[in-house]
Structures are given as structure tokens and as C-alpha cells.
Design an enzyme around this catalytic site. Structure first.
Site, short mmCIF file in Angstrom:
data_model
loop_
_atom_site.label_atom_id
_atom_site.label_comp_id
_atom_site.label_asym_id
_atom_site.label_seq_id
_atom_site.Cartn_x
_atom_site.Cartn_y
_atom_site.Cartn_z
N TYR A 1 0.83 -1.20 0.00
CA TYR A 1 0.00 0.00 0.00
C TYR A 1 0.87 1.25 0.00
O TYR A 1 1.51 1.59 1.00
CB TYR A 1 -0.93 0.02 1.22
CG TYR A 1 -1.90 -1.14 1.32
CD1 TYR A 1 -2.16 -1.98 0.24
CD2 TYR A 1 -2.57 -1.40 2.51
CE1 TYR A 1 -3.04 -3.04 0.34
CE2 TYR A 1 -3.46 -2.45 2.62
CZ TYR A 1 -3.69 -3.27 1.53
OH TYR A 1 -4.57 -4.32 1.64
N ILE B 1 -12.97 -5.53 7.65
CA ILE B 1 -12.01 -4.42 7.75
C ILE B 1 -12.36 -3.33 6.73
O ILE B 1 -11.66 -3.15 5.74
CB ILE B 1 -10.56 -4.91 7.57
CG1 ILE B 1 -10.42 -5.87 6.37
CG2 ILE B 1 -10.06 -5.58 8.83
CD1 ILE B 1 -8.99 -6.20 6.01
N SER C 1 -11.88 3.59 5.71
CA SER C 1 -12.47 4.93 5.73
C SER C 1 -11.40 5.95 6.02
O SER C 1 -10.53 5.73 6.86
CB SER C 1 -13.58 5.03 6.77
OG SER C 1 -14.13 6.34 6.75
N ASN D 1 -19.39 3.13 10.64
CA ASN D 1 -19.01 1.71 10.58
C ASN D 1 -19.11 1.07 11.96
O ASN D 1 -19.61 -0.05 12.11
CB ASN D 1 -17.60 1.57 10.04
CG ASN D 1 -17.47 1.93 8.57
OD1 ASN D 1 -18.46 1.91 7.83
ND2 ASN D 1 -16.26 2.24 8.13
#
Length: 280
Positions: free
Chosen positions: A57, A236, A239, A248
Site C-alpha cells: 500500500y 475491515i 475509511s 461503521n
């Protein structure tokens, strides 16, 4: 404050939170960093203490963001990270993990996953995971994006200590229910569901909106609550804003009725036969 839901037991007897936070695409834009940091910290405050990241990532940018967000809160966080398949040789896995530890600024990762199946022999990756466990660099290890055939090969290669399989699973991606989820439940291997709201694409569906209206909640909360009703499945959602994290977290309190589940099954039918595992 929304309280943590009951955690999921891993094969080792340890537990992981049922609801956490994904970080795909987080950390890549400096102008969003403050909001993303606040979102992660809000999630920890609300009991969404499992944070999932990966060396892939942002080429480590997400790990650096997570590391900064959890300063002073490490003991409150169940930290999940992932090694790229291209790095998953015996030596490469160990080296990749220690680079991740450095970017995160922590001394151990709670759960370390092989991001997807690659060309390095599974036995080598498993040996590296065992070495990292023995060294205290990781607590447990698992896999991600492994289909049923991959899981059986993993066990045959000596992977009996696999703690989880992180997969794409939501109302529109129900293929794993036919054979993969039953196999995982039989072997007491929990699932981590990524993209449980299908990256927002579920939010405009009429049937989800009807269920949401009955409960006075949002479509996102319905989609997330549906995932959390599945036995042995953690979620998971990602946000970048605190208000969405709070939304959530409140999904844990939503109890879908039999009528709701039937309506959702009608709109999103379960698989009638085996399907290849999908990935994003």
C-alpha cells in the site's frame, strides 16, 4: 460510545477483533494525512482496534501512516500486515517483515499475511513465518486471497498454524460461501473480509436501501452488518474520515431480522456452485 463486539477466536486460542479498519490507499496523499490519521485514531477509540495494512500500500506509505497513528496506543491495537508474494521467499519474507516493522515503528506485528499466492514455494514462506514467530517479530501468520485449492496446498506444505484467510467477501461477492467458507470453518480458520461494502458500490442498491430505511440506518451499515452476521468472519472496512468510521462502528449494533436476511438473499443470491475466488 459503541462498544466492541465479541472477538473472533483464532486457531491458537488467541482472539482478533470482529471489526477493524483497512488502509488501502491511505497515506498516499499528504493533504489527506490529518483526516486519515484522525479516522484511524477514532476507530481505535471506538473499539475498531484491528488495523490492516501492507507493504504494497503506497510502497510503505500506509504502514508509515499507521505507525504514526498508533504512537502511544500500540497496546490497544491488533496490527495486521502483509508481505508481497514477490518477497515471500525464506529470506525475503524475513527481510520484508523487518522493513515493515521499521516503517511502522513497532517491535512486533500481531498477524502477518502472505498477500496472495505467488511463485515462491509455500513451504519456504511458512518456514520464514515460523522463524519470525520464534524471533517475536510476529505473533501469528496467515494468508490472503487464497482459494480452496490454495488452502489445501498450504496445509499440505505444513501450514497448519495458519490463523486466517483474508478475502474479498460481501453481498455481491458471495462465491466463497459454496466451498471455501465451509472448509475454513471446518478447520477453525476465521475469515477477514476486505471491501465489505464493495468500495461503496453497494450503497445505491434499492433492496439495501429498503432494509436500511426499516431500521433507520444507512445502507453502508446494512452491508457491513450483513458481513458481521456471518459466522467466523471479521470485517475491515476502509475509511479516511472520522464520521464514516463512527458509522461503521455503529453497524455492530444493527441486528438484521429474518425478513431482512431473506430480502438480501433474494437480491444477492448465494452461489449455486463453485466459483473462482475474486480479488480487488
Amino acid at each position: 460510545m459503541t462498544l466492541p463486539a465479541a472477538p473472533i477466536e483464532l486457531p491458537s486460542g488467541q482472539t482478533m477483533p470482529v471489526l477493524g479498519q483497512g488502509t488501502w490507499y491511505l497515506g498516499e496523499h499528504p493533504e489527506r494525512r490529518r483526516d486519515e490519521m484522525a479516522a484511524l485514531r477514532t476507530g481505535i477509540d471506538l473499539g475498531m482496534s484491528m488495523i490492516d495494512t501492507a507493504e504494497m500500500y503506497g510502497d510503505g506509505a500506509s504502514e508509515e501512516l499507521v505507525g504514526e497513528a498508533i504512537v502511544g496506543r500500540r497496546a490497544d491495537v491488533f496490527l495486521v500486515d502483509k508481505v508481497l508474494p514477490s518477497n515471500a521467499s525464506r529470506q525475503g519474507t524475513v527481510q520484508a517483515c523487518r522493513r515493515s516493522l521499521q516503517r511502522l515503528g513497532v517491535d512486533h506485528i500481531d498477524l502477518y499475511l502472505l498477500h496472495w499466492r505467488g511463485t515462491n514455494p509455500l513451504a519456504e514462506t511458512i518456514e520464514a513465518f515460523a522463524e519470525l514467530v520464534d524471533a517475536g517479530d510476529i505473533g501469528q501468520w496467515g494468508v490472503s486471497n487464497f482459494d480452496l485449492s490454495d488452502m489445501t496446498e498450504l496445509i499440505e506444505a505444513g501450514g497448519n498454524d495458519c490463523a486466517t484467510n483474508q478475502i474479498l467477501y460481501n453481498l455481491t461477492r458471495r462465491g466463497p460461501e459454496y466451498d471455501l467458507l465451509p472448509w475454513l470453518r471446518e478447520h477453525r480458520i476465521p475469515v477477514m473480509a476486505y471491501s465489505p461494502i464493495e468500495q461503496g458500490r453497494l450503497l445505491g442498491h434499492d433492496q439495501i436501501a429498503e432494509v436500511a430505511a426499516r431500521h433507520g440506518v444507512t445502507p453502508a451499515q446494512v452491508a457491513l452488518a450483513w458481513v458481521l452476521t456471518q459466522k467466523g468472519v471479521a470485517a475491515i472496512p476502509r475509511s479516511s474520515r472520522s464520521e464514516h468510521v463512527r458509522e461503521n462502528a455503529e453497524a455492530r449494533d444493527l441486528r438484521l431480522t429474518e425478513e431482512d436476511m431473506t430480502a438480501l438473499d433474494t437480491a444477492f443470491p448465494p452461489p449455486a456452485g463453485p466459483q473462482p475466488l475474486e480479488m480487488l
